[in-house]
Design a protein around this motif. Structure first.
Motif, mmCIF file in Angstrom:
data_model
loop_
_atom_site.group_PDB
_atom_site.id
_atom_site.type_symbol
_atom_site.label_atom_id
_atom_site.label_comp_id
_atom_site.label_asym_id
_atom_site.label_seq_id
_atom_site.Cartn_x
_atom_site.Cartn_y
_atom_site.Cartn_z
ATOM 1 N N LYS A 169 13.102 -6.312 -2.715
ATOM 2 C CA LYS A 169 13.899 -6.271 -1.487
ATOM 3 C C LYS A 169 13.133 -5.605 -0.344
ATOM 4 C CE LYS A 169 18.515 -6.616 -3.476
ATOM 5 N NZ LYS A 169 19.847 -5.988 -3.643
ATOM 6 N N CYS A 170 12.242 -4.684 -0.673
ATOM 7 C CA CYS A 170 11.373 -4.104 0.358
ATOM 8 C C CYS A 170 10.367 -5.141 0.857
ATOM 9 C CB CYS A 170 10.633 -2.884 -0.197
ATOM 10 S SG CYS A 170 11.657 -1.431 -0.488
ATOM 11 N N ILE A 171 9.825 -5.935 -0.056
ATOM 12 C CA ILE A 171 8.836 -6.952 0.306
ATOM 13 C C ILE A 171 9.419 -7.949 1.300
ATOM 14 C CG2 ILE A 171 7.512 -8.935 -0.561
ATOM 15 C CD1 ILE A 171 7.143 -7.352 -3.187
ATOM 16 N N VAL A 172 10.651 -8.391 1.035
ATOM 17 C CA VAL A 172 11.231 -9.464 1.858
ATOM 18 C C VAL A 172 12.018 -8.931 3.053
ATOM 19 C CG1 VAL A 172 11.304 -11.011 -0.125
ATOM 20 C CG2 VAL A 172 13.337 -9.656 0.442
ATOM 21 N N GLY A 173 12.020 -7.614 3.239
ATOM 22 C CA GLY A 173 12.639 -7.050 4.434
ATOM 23 C C GLY A 173 14.119 -6.767 4.329
ATOM 24 N N LEU A 174 14.675 -6.768 3.120
ATOM 25 C CA LEU A 174 16.087 -6.463 2.948
ATOM 26 C C LEU A 174 16.350 -4.964 2.823
ATOM 27 C CD1 LEU A 174 17.255 -9.284 0.505
ATOM 28 C CD2 LEU A 174 17.729 -9.077 2.956
ATOM 29 N N LEU A 175 15.327 -4.214 2.419
ATOM 30 C CA LEU A 175 15.432 -2.759 2.317
ATOM 31 C C LEU A 175 14.317 -2.106 3.115
ATOM 32 C CD1 LEU A 175 16.182 -1.954 -1.450
ATOM 33 C CD2 LEU A 175 17.742 -1.700 0.485
ATOM 34 N N SER A 218 3.039 0.664 3.468
ATOM 35 C CA SER A 218 3.096 -0.567 4.261
ATOM 36 C C SER A 218 3.125 -1.784 3.347
ATOM 37 C CB SER A 218 1.884 -0.661 5.200
ATOM 38 O OG SER A 218 0.688 -0.827 4.457
ATOM 39 N N ILE A 219 3.752 -2.840 3.849
ATOM 40 C CA ILE A 219 3.783 -4.130 3.164
ATOM 41 C C ILE A 219 3.410 -5.195 4.181
ATOM 42 C CG2 ILE A 219 5.214 -5.843 1.996
ATOM 43 C CD1 ILE A 219 6.925 -3.563 0.923
ATOM 44 N N LYS A 220 2.346 -5.945 3.873
ATOM 45 C CA LYS A 220 1.892 -6.998 4.766
ATOM 46 C C LYS A 220 1.876 -8.338 4.036
ATOM 47 C CE LYS A 220 -0.993 -3.998 7.655
ATOM 48 N NZ LYS A 220 -2.353 -3.733 8.185
ATOM 49 N N ILE A 221 2.318 -9.362 4.744
ATOM 50 C CA ILE A 221 2.314 -10.726 4.221
ATOM 51 C C ILE A 221 1.401 -11.560 5.096
ATOM 52 C CG2 ILE A 221 3.733 -12.748 3.708
ATOM 53 C CD1 ILE A 221 6.097 -10.632 3.526
ATOM 54 N N ASP A 222 0.298 -11.998 4.516
ATOM 55 C CA ASP A 222 -0.730 -12.720 5.267
ATOM 56 C C ASP A 222 -1.151 -11.927 6.504
ATOM 57 O OD1 ASP A 222 -2.495 -14.841 5.517
ATOM 58 O OD2 ASP A 222 -1.113 -16.037 6.735
ATOM 59 N N GLY A 223 -1.257 -10.611 6.330
ATOM 60 C CA GLY A 223 -1.690 -9.729 7.403
ATOM 61 C C GLY A 223 -0.597 -9.286 8.363
ATOM 62 N N ILE A 239 11.128 3.879 -6.066
ATOM 63 C CA ILE A 239 9.758 3.422 -6.293
ATOM 64 C C ILE A 239 8.830 4.415 -5.606
ATOM 65 C CG2 ILE A 239 10.216 0.963 -6.622
ATOM 66 C CD1 ILE A 239 9.599 0.504 -3.692
ATOM 67 N N LYS A 240 7.678 4.672 -6.216
ATOM 68 C CA LYS A 240 6.808 5.702 -5.668
ATOM 69 C C LYS A 240 5.345 5.317 -5.764
ATOM 70 C CE LYS A 240 8.335 8.088 -9.844
ATOM 71 N NZ LYS A 240 9.067 9.259 -10.365
ATOM 72 N N ASP A 241 4.711 5.368 -4.619
ATOM 73 C CA ASP A 241 3.267 5.163 -4.486
ATOM 74 C C ASP A 241 2.794 3.856 -5.123
ATOM 75 O OD1 ASP A 241 0.821 5.904 -3.473
ATOM 76 O OD2 ASP A 241 0.228 7.024 -5.257
ATOM 77 N N ILE A 242 3.506 2.770 -4.828
ATOM 78 C CA ILE A 242 3.137 1.469 -5.388
ATOM 79 C C ILE A 242 2.150 0.763 -4.469
ATOM 80 C CG2 ILE A 242 3.981 -0.856 -5.912
ATOM 81 C CD1 ILE A 242 6.434 0.328 -7.095
ATOM 82 N N SER A 243 1.048 0.323 -5.055
ATOM 83 C CA SER A 243 0.040 -0.460 -4.343
ATOM 84 C C SER A 243 -0.307 -1.688 -5.180
ATOM 85 C CB SER A 243 -1.230 0.365 -4.090
ATOM 86 O OG SER A 243 -0.973 1.440 -3.217
ATOM 87 N N LYS A 249 0.829 -1.208 0.000
ATOM 88 C CA LYS A 249 0.000 0.000 0.000
ATOM 89 C C LYS A 249 0.867 1.263 0.000
ATOM 90 C CE LYS A 249 -3.795 -2.412 0.357
ATOM 91 N NZ LYS A 249 -4.681 -2.574 -0.810
ATOM 92 N N ASN A 250 0.806 2.008 -1.101
ATOM 93 C CA ASN A 250 1.408 3.351 -1.199
ATOM 94 C C ASN A 250 2.864 3.379 -0.739
ATOM 95 O OD1 ASN A 250 -1.703 3.960 0.116
ATOM 96 N ND2 ASN A 250 -1.231 4.633 -1.954
ATOM 97 N N VAL A 251 3.667 2.466 -1.260
ATOM 98 C CA VAL A 251 5.059 2.350 -0.837
ATOM 99 C C VAL A 251 5.971 3.274 -1.645
ATOM 100 C CG1 VAL A 251 7.058 0.793 -0.778
ATOM 101 C CG2 VAL A 251 4.846 0.017 0.079
ATOM 102 N N TYR A 252 6.822 3.985 -0.910
ATOM 103 C CA TYR A 252 7.846 4.849 -1.496
ATOM 104 C C TYR A 252 9.208 4.412 -0.961
ATOM 105 C CZ TYR A 252 4.334 8.386 -2.888
ATOM 106 O OH TYR A 252 3.271 9.046 -3.449
#
Length: 242
Positions: A46-52, A58-63, A18-22, A5-8
């Motif tokens: 790398k943001c998704i998996v917690g490396l950056l 926000s990024i949520k995996i299974d909540g 990266i800007k405003d990615i949902s 949700k709205n990741v920068y």
């Protein structure tokens, strides 16, 4: 399963990589993330998996929020980079047992998974060898086995077919299909657009850090190929008809 949700993300505090990615990826989805070199694909992964870390959104995996509960989130995902850095002084089997220990797998569970995937990917006869002797394709297979043995709910891959021979690529596609039928969500970047078109039910196209097209594969490409859609978008950027 994966909620972005709205990741920068910025590397220098000035220009957003990266800007405003949902994006929303659901259980059973195979999501292709495509774009030109430097578009921001690997940054988002790398943001998704917690490396950056990232500045906004926000990024949520299974909540589970990757920032607030990183360990819990990482327990249910698996990540394979485009060039896996594996402990080359280990043998293949020692590496897989090391990964199994990290996820607290029982002896029976790890034995079953390692035997199944190593036989399926024709790596069983090489597990006793040092990883330093493996080809790139063999390392890629080992990384895939290591990613799958704890039955992740989300599988994130960066260019998963690079270095694989046609037979191995075919087998990996079948593994993906098997996983999604069991409810696993798969998110991967690729430049192999015909493969993405054949196996993915959803697609996102990123350009200069922004997602410019996203949705069901059949709706995005309509009566065209995915390659034609992608090239048309690049043509629009350059003010050309391709």
């Amino acid at each position: 399963m994966l909620e972005i949700k709205n990741v920068y993300k910025s590397y220098d505090g000035k220009k957003d990589a990266i800007k405003d990615i949902s994006l929303d990826i659901e259980n059973g989805d195979i999501f292709a993330f495509i774009g030109h070199n430097g578009a921001g694909k690997t940054t988002l992964i790398k943001c998704i998996v917690g490396l950056l870390d990232f500045e906004k959104g926000s990024i949520k995996i299974d909540g589970i929020d990757i920032k607030e509960r990183p360990i819990d989130a990482k327990k249910i995902l698996a990540y394979i980079p485009d060039n896996p850095n594996i402990y080359e002084s280990m043998s293949g089997i020692k590496y897989l047992n090391f990964i199994s220990d990290a996820f607290s797998l029982s002896s029976d569970e790890r034995k079953e998974k390692i035997e199944y995937y190593s036989n399926f990917l024709d790596l069983n006869n090489k597990l006793g060898d040092k990883i330093s002797t493996y080809s790139h394709g063999m390392k890629q297979k080992l990384a895939i086995i290591g990613a799958l043995i704890h039955s992740p709910k989300l599988l994130v891959l960066d260019e998963p077919f690079v270095g694989l021979d046609p037979e191995a690529s075919f087998k990996i596609k079948n593994v993906f299909k098997e996983l999604t039928e069991k409810g696993t969500a798969i998110f991967f970047s690729t430049h192999v657009l015909d493969t993405a078109e054949k196996i993915c039910n959803k697609v996102g196209i990123i350009r200069h850090g922004e997602v410019i097209k996203c949705g069901d594969m059949q709706i995005i490409k309509k009566d065209e190929s995915l390659e034609e859609v992608f090239l048309e978008l690049l043509g629009e950027e350059n003010g050309q008809d391709i």
